[in-house]
Design a protein around this motif. Structure first.
Motif, short mmCIF file in Angstrom:
data_model
loop_
_atom_site.label_atom_id
_atom_site.label_comp_id
_atom_site.label_asym_id
_atom_site.label_seq_id
_atom_site.Cartn_x
_atom_site.Cartn_y
_atom_site.Cartn_z
N PRO A 59 0.82 -1.22 0.00
CA PRO A 59 0.00 0.00 0.00
C PRO A 59 0.86 1.27 0.00
CG PRO A 59 -0.90 -1.57 1.55
CD PRO A 59 0.43 -2.11 1.10
N GLY A 60 1.98 1.25 0.69
CA GLY A 60 2.89 2.40 0.70
C GLY A 60 3.47 2.66 -0.67
N LEU A 61 3.80 1.59 -1.39
CA LEU A 61 4.32 1.74 -2.74
C LEU A 61 3.24 2.29 -3.67
CD1 LEU A 61 6.62 1.36 -4.77
CD2 LEU A 61 5.81 -1.00 -5.09
N ALA A 62 2.00 1.83 -3.50
CA ALA A 62 0.90 2.33 -4.32
C ALA A 62 0.68 3.83 -4.08
CB ALA A 62 -0.39 1.55 -4.03
N GLU A 63 0.76 4.25 -2.82
CA GLU A 63 0.63 5.68 -2.49
C GLU A 63 1.76 6.49 -3.13
OE1 GLU A 63 0.41 6.30 1.73
OE2 GLU A 63 -1.23 4.85 1.93
N ALA A 64 2.98 5.97 -3.06
CA ALA A 64 4.12 6.66 -3.66
C ALA A 64 3.96 6.75 -5.17
CB ALA A 64 5.42 5.94 -3.30
N HIS A 65 3.47 5.67 -5.77
CA HIS A 65 3.26 5.68 -7.22
C HIS A 65 2.22 6.73 -7.61
CE1 HIS A 65 1.46 4.24 -11.03
NE2 HIS A 65 2.73 4.05 -11.34
N GLN A 66 1.14 6.81 -6.86
CA GLN A 66 0.09 7.78 -7.15
C GLN A 66 0.60 9.21 -6.95
OE1 GLN A 66 -3.50 7.19 -4.93
NE2 GLN A 66 -4.68 8.53 -6.25
N ALA A 67 1.39 9.44 -5.90
CA ALA A 67 1.91 10.78 -5.61
C ALA A 67 3.11 11.13 -6.50
CB ALA A 67 2.32 10.88 -4.15
N GLY A 68 3.77 10.11 -7.02
CA GLY A 68 4.96 10.34 -7.83
C GLY A 68 6.22 10.57 -7.01
N GLU A 69 6.10 10.37 -5.70
CA GLU A 69 7.27 10.57 -4.83
C GLU A 69 7.14 9.75 -3.55
OE1 GLU A 69 7.37 14.76 -4.00
OE2 GLU A 69 5.92 14.60 -2.38
N LEU A 70 8.28 9.51 -2.95
CA LEU A 70 8.34 8.91 -1.62
C LEU A 70 8.42 10.07 -0.64
CD1 LEU A 70 11.01 6.18 -2.31
CD2 LEU A 70 8.62 5.77 -1.79
N GLY A 71 7.53 10.11 0.28
CA GLY A 71 7.57 11.21 1.22
C GLY A 71 6.21 11.43 1.83
N PRO A 72 6.06 12.45 2.57
CA PRO A 72 7.00 13.54 2.82
C PRO A 72 8.12 13.11 3.76
CG PRO A 72 5.07 13.81 4.21
CD PRO A 72 4.81 12.61 3.33
N GLY A 73 9.16 13.93 3.81
CA GLY A 73 10.29 13.65 4.69
C GLY A 73 9.90 13.94 6.13
N PRO A 74 10.64 13.47 7.06
CA PRO A 74 11.83 12.64 6.85
C PRO A 74 11.45 11.19 6.56
CG PRO A 74 11.52 13.02 9.20
CD PRO A 74 10.44 13.81 8.47
N LEU A 75 12.23 10.59 5.69
CA LEU A 75 12.04 9.18 5.33
C LEU A 75 13.10 8.33 6.02
CD1 LEU A 75 11.63 9.53 1.47
CD2 LEU A 75 9.85 8.89 3.09
N ARG A 76 12.69 7.19 6.53
CA ARG A 76 13.65 6.25 7.08
C ARG A 76 14.14 5.37 5.95
NH1 ARG A 76 11.83 1.67 11.10
NH2 ARG A 76 10.53 1.39 9.28
N ALA A 77 15.46 5.21 5.88
CA ALA A 77 16.06 4.38 4.86
C ALA A 77 17.28 3.69 5.46
CB ALA A 77 16.46 5.23 3.65
N TYR A 78 17.91 2.85 4.67
CA TYR A 78 19.11 2.14 5.10
C TYR A 78 20.18 2.32 4.04
CZ TYR A 78 16.21 0.26 8.72
OH TYR A 78 15.39 0.17 9.82
N ALA A 79 21.44 2.40 4.50
CA ALA A 79 22.56 2.62 3.58
C ALA A 79 23.83 2.08 4.24
CB ALA A 79 22.71 4.11 3.29
N VAL A 80 24.91 2.12 3.49
CA VAL A 80 26.21 1.72 4.03
C VAL A 80 26.72 2.90 4.85
CG1 VAL A 80 28.55 0.99 3.50
CG2 VAL A 80 26.64 0.19 2.09
N THR A 81 26.62 2.78 6.16
CA THR A 81 27.06 3.80 7.09
C THR A 81 28.34 3.32 7.78
OG1 THR A 81 25.77 2.87 8.90
CG2 THR A 81 24.68 4.55 7.52
#
Length: 113
Positions: free
Chosen positions: A10-32
């Protein structure tokens, strides 16, 4: 920097409809730095896989919090400027590799879903 954003279907569907991931702040993972130290590897592909795996586990936690969400993990891989991602302070296993993206990110720049 490649970041991995955990979502539900459902979150992906919302992002697709809005055209963006957000609003910020967004939690993500990376090489830290913390993830590098914990994983004890210099192989960037292994480290990125570890960050991706942590995002997939976070997606499971999102699914558990939303009983209506189908049981399918979703992770969106994005390339963002290094300064766009701020490492989340903490030393527990749940926050290893976690970063915050201050602003929304256009879904069109996603490298993969």
């Amino acid at each position: 920097m490649r970041v991995y954003v955990p979502l539900t279907l459902p979150g992906l569907a919302e992002a697709h409809q809005a055209g963006e991931l957000g609003p910020g702040p967004l939690r993500a993972y990376a090489v830290t730095p913390g993830l590098r130290e914990w994983y004890v590897s210099d192989d960037i592909e292994e480290l990125e896989y570890a960050a991706l795996s942590r995002a997939a586990a976070a997606s499971l936690r999102l699914i558990a919090a939303d009983p209506a969400a189908p049981p399918r993990r979703v992770v969106v891989a994005l390339d963002v400027a290094d300064k766009a991602a701020t490492a989340t302070p903490g030393v527990d296993e749940a926050t290893l590799g976690q970063v915050a993206l201050a602003d929304a990110v256009r879904l069109a720049v996603a490298a993969a879903v």
